[in-house]
Design an enzyme around this catalytic site. Structure first.
Site, short mmCIF file in Angstrom:
data_model
loop_
_atom_site.label_atom_id
_atom_site.label_comp_id
_atom_site.label_asym_id
_atom_site.label_seq_id
_atom_site.Cartn_x
_atom_site.Cartn_y
_atom_site.Cartn_z
N CYS A 117 -43.63 15.61 -18.87
CA CYS A 117 -44.07 16.60 -17.90
C CYS A 117 -43.67 16.14 -16.50
CB CYS A 117 -45.58 16.81 -17.99
SG CYS A 117 -46.52 15.32 -17.63
N CYS B 250 -44.84 12.83 -14.94
CA CYS B 250 -44.22 11.57 -15.36
C CYS B 250 -43.26 11.07 -14.29
CB CYS B 250 -43.46 11.76 -16.68
SG CYS B 250 -44.48 12.19 -18.09
N CYS C 48 -19.04 -13.48 -30.86
CA CYS C 48 -20.30 -12.84 -31.27
C CYS C 48 -20.99 -12.28 -30.03
CB CYS C 48 -21.21 -13.81 -32.00
SG CYS C 48 -21.85 -15.12 -30.94
N CYS D 171 -21.68 -14.32 -26.92
CA CYS D 171 -20.59 -14.52 -25.95
C CYS D 171 -20.67 -13.46 -24.86
CB CYS D 171 -19.24 -14.42 -26.65
SG CYS D 171 -18.96 -15.68 -27.91
N ASP E 29 -29.22 27.82 -36.71
CA ASP E 29 -29.19 29.09 -36.00
C ASP E 29 -28.33 30.04 -36.84
OD1 ASP E 29 -29.32 31.00 -33.82
OD2 ASP E 29 -27.24 30.43 -33.42
#
Length: 804
Positions: free
Chosen positions: A51, A54, A122, A125, A500
């Site tokens: 909302c 927020c 990996c 890094c 839809d």
């Protein structure tokens, strides 16, 4: 409510901003700037705002961070922008947003440069490189992604200095992917080092069986360690300096430790196997990372453009909008445009995944990267090279590959905790048992080193991202755009799909089937309805306009056009209000429909959609239109049922009769009829309350609220609409459901492979750990278990590249 900035305390005029921007505690205040700490504007996408209040909560919460100011939160667009000085790291912002109950994702600025990074083994890094560059005052923002092998960086220095900083971390950066020569040289050097290290290891091993002095074989082993281990050692140094522990640290520690306790052969074997494993991993990962290279290479670099009366060759990037391009039979189409002259069949498979070429006539759209198969076409350019559909697909796919899936994010958090614990445990095993008198220092040092190697979480960490990158790249080549690992994972858990009707299950081009005048003649009825529908873009309006055009019936003068949401349209003609819409619209006006009730009931039972035409107090006539099911729809629905989608649901604004007819023809299990746009959201929520994981399939424009509400939003026909590509989680580039079953199957296979990878990684570690303490696991076996497991995980994930 259409607001661009709700509850923003910064939404004031310039004078107010000037008077408040330096007030202490104001959320509009700009952070104090110094020569060392200039304010830097950063933007984020926010998830979780329910909302407008927020937005206010976020602004107040973030305003408390020292060094942050000029905060603006838009609830409508879910965007956050703020200014921060260089002392405030991006992670601090995202953490604070998380504490406030939301999620923040940095939006990369236009000044971001993209580099290709060579040498990452990996995800640790990537973290090491990020940490190193974040300490540089010239770097504003940096994001390194191991999966794609790319770094995005906003900096205030030269390209060469950035490359040098990356090199200091143990990696190599290339600004332009097209400049492959430097990258190839870097790979060749790495491979030569691996081969040379292996040769020295073999020489040392062979010499150990000859009467030559022992120091010669030790020298060969030392040479193997230095040759193959220089790069990992350098990476390990910068990892420690950046306060991170990665596999390079573990392997370098093991090799140095082995040498210190006199296990030169073991140390050399560790280094060589590690280097060999990394070389093989790099080759495999490169294939995965380049999974969309085929898309990049689809468009030609030059095109034939009309200049005056002449046709000239011109680089594609220099072609302007409105230019005329000639595309001969067999050529790839270089830009997006509209056919101005000619007729041909165009293979659109590279964009949409459609297997059958599409006929193109005058005014039809064509897309860059597709192939002109037969006749010659003259095309008017509608988009620049950087804005074409194929360019957007490549950009969105690269972004999607960089987003972490929930599984990947969890494993990364686990590894961040796991690796330091293992390192501490290994040190404890090396020191405590011999101190307490349980065995010799040499034995326990060896076991501790073996634990360091075998416990490296490399295979586990790459188990998810490599699979996701492979799957997303595969989908893009097959006409499906998946916007991230999160949505790839969700697609595999869907139990119900809501469709839809118009344009999704049906062709979306209804045709007029009946014209029934009441108290007027057919021509006058059609003239009035043509006038009312002239300002509407609804498929039914287009059908009526097409019908009247074929009969040369034009509209009359009118004003005060208006749309009545979900019911129809109205306009004023010669001072009187006229309406065209559903029977309910006229019932609302208390118009007597009893004399046409039989006609209405009969046509509705036949599945016709009815448009009634008249004024506030009388009915002038009825027009019925009908849409037809797509040829591919029935087969797609049946395939979805076969692969385990429990329920298919149709959402439509049409009446019960039409809904029942279309649902029966398409094989749909359930339908909701007579829905207004907001009612579709309610229908999706109803399915969710029944415990179903719901995907919503629509066109990405009219169905945006329902797409957003569903667990997974899927837009269809993305090749023709930018909005569809922006709003949905998954986009089917073709204008049919052919690719939907493929998408679900791909997702489920990706989830299965991720689970296989995770379990294989864990079981391999457990088995190796069990063998350490009886002394059955040697250092080189530990390295083989680690790098071998990582390689197998990568190869297993690469199966997704070949998924049909």
């Amino acid at each position: 409510m259409d607001q661009t900035n709700v509850n923003s305390c910064c939404n004031k005029n310039e004078q107010e901003n000037e008077s408040t921007q330096n007030k202490e505690g104001s959320c509009c205040s700009v952070p104090k700037e110094t020569a060392d700490q200039p304010a830097h504007l950063q933007k984020f996408t926010i998830q979780g705002m329910d909302c407008p209040s927020c937005a206010e909560t976020l602004e107040k919460g973030l305003s408390k961070i020292q060094g942050v100011g000029d905060i603006q939160v838009s609830y409508a667009s879910a965007k956050l922008s703020l200014k921060k000085d260089s002392s405030v790291h991006t992670d601090k912002i995202t953490e604070e947003v998380k504490k406030l109950g939301f999620s923040a994702f940095p939006v990369l600025s236009n000044t971001m440069q993209t580099y290709k990074i060579e040498g990452m083994d990996c995800s640790s890094c990537a973290q090491t490189l990020e940490n190193h560059l974040n300490k540089n005052p010239d770097v504003q923002e940096v994001r390194v992604n191991f999966s794609t092998g790319k770094m995005k960086i906003d900096h205030r220095t030269t390209v060469e200095k950035i490359k040098k900083e990356v090199k200091r971390s143990g990696f190599t950066a290339h600004l332009d992917e097209k400049l492959q020569e430097d990258a190839s040289n870097s790979k060749l050097k790495k491979e030569v080092n691996t081969i040379f290290s292996g040769l020295l290891l073999a020489i040392g091993f062979a010499l150990s069986f000859t009467p030559v002095p022992e120091w010669i074989s030790i020298a060969a082993y030392a040479g193997a360690i230095l040759t193959g281990g220089f790069k990992p050692a350098r990476s390990a140094f910068y990892a420690i300096k950046s306060k991170s522990l990665d596999m390079n640290v573990l392997m370098a520690s093991a090799a140095i430790g082995a040498a210190l306790i006199g296990e030169w052969f073991e140390g050399a074997m560790v280094v060589w196997l590690f280097a060999l494993g990394n070389t093989l991993q790099d080759r495999s990962l490169e294939r995965t990372r380049e999974s969309i290279r085929s898309l990049v290479n689809l468009t030609p670099s030059e095109a034939t453009v009309k200049k005056g009366d002449q046709w000239v060759q011109m680089p594609v990037e220099n072609i302007s909008i409105g230019s005329t391009v000639l595309i001969k039979a067999g050529d790839k189409i270089p830009v997006d445009g509209t056919v101005m002259k000619g007729f041909s069949s165009v293979n659109q498979a590279p964009i949409t995944g459609e297997s059958i070429p599409v006929d193109k006539h005058t005014d039809d759209p064509v897309y860059a990267g597709t192939i002109n198969e037969s006749g010659s076409l003259e095309v008017t350019v509608t988009k620049k090279a950087e804005d074409t559909t194929i360019a957007k697909i490549i950009h969105l796919v690269e972004e999607a590959q960089e987003k972490k899936a929930p599984t990947q994010a969890f494993i990364d958090r686990f590894a961040n905790v796991y690796t330091p614990i293992v390192f501490g445990l290994a040190l404890s095993i090396m020191i405590l048992p011999p101190l307490l008198g349980f065995g010799s220092w040499g034995d326990w040092l060896y076991k501790g080193l073996a634990l360091l190697v075998v416990a490296c979480p490399c295979a586990l960490v790459i188990s998810t991202p490599v699979a996701i990158v492979s799957a997303i790249g595969n989908a893009a080549r097959n006409g499906v755009l998946i916007k991230g690992g999160t949505f790839l994972e969700k697609a595999g858990t869907i139990t119900a799909i809501a469709f839809d009707k118009t344009g999704t299950l049906t062709v979306g081009k209804p045709k007029v089937s009946h014209v029934i005048p009441v108290e007027t003649d057919p021509t006058q009825l059609l003239r009035i309805v043509r006038t009312l529908e002239d300002h509407s873009n609804h498929p039914i309006a287009r059908a009526i306009i097409e019908y009247t055009n074929e009969r040369n019936i034009s509209s009359v003068e009118a004003d005060d056009y208006a749309t009545i949401a979900g019911k129809g349209v109205q306009a004023t003609i010669k001072g009187e209000e006229y309406f065209a819409g559903k029977p309910g619209l006229f019932r609302d006006h208390k118009v007597d429909l009893s004399h046409v009730a039989e006609h209405i009931e009969s046509l509705e039972k036949q599945g016709e959609t009815l448009i009634l035409v008249g004024t506030r107090n009388r009915l002038m006539g009825i027009i019925s239109v009908a849409d037809s099911i797509r040829d591919i729809t029935v087969n797609a629905i049946q395939t979805l049922k076969r692969i385990g989608i429990n329920e298919s649901v149709m959402l439509t604004g049409d009446h019960e009769g039409t809904a029942e007819k279309i649902a029966g023809e398409a094989g749909i299990d359930r339908y909701f009829a007579g829905l207004l746009p907001e009612d579709k959201v309610t229908s999706v929520k109803t399915l969710q309350k029944e415990g179903k994981q719901v995907a919503m399939v629509g066109d990405g424009i009219n169905d945006a609220p329902a797409l957003a509400t569903s667990d997974l939003g899927i837009a269809m026909g993305g090749a023709g609409t930018d909005t569809a590509m922006e709003t949905a989680d998954i986009v089917l580039m073709a204008d049919n459901l052919e690719k939907l079953p493929y998408t679900v199957r791909l997702s489920r296979k990706a989830l299965a492979i991720i689970k296989q990878n995770i379990w294989f990684s864990i079981l391999t570690k457990v088995a190796a750990l069990v063998l350490i303490f009886p002394g059955l696991l040697t250092l080189w076996m530990a390295v083989l278990a680690d790098t071998g497991a990582a390689l197998i995980v990568i190869l297993n994930s690469m199966r997704l590249i070949r998924q049909k």
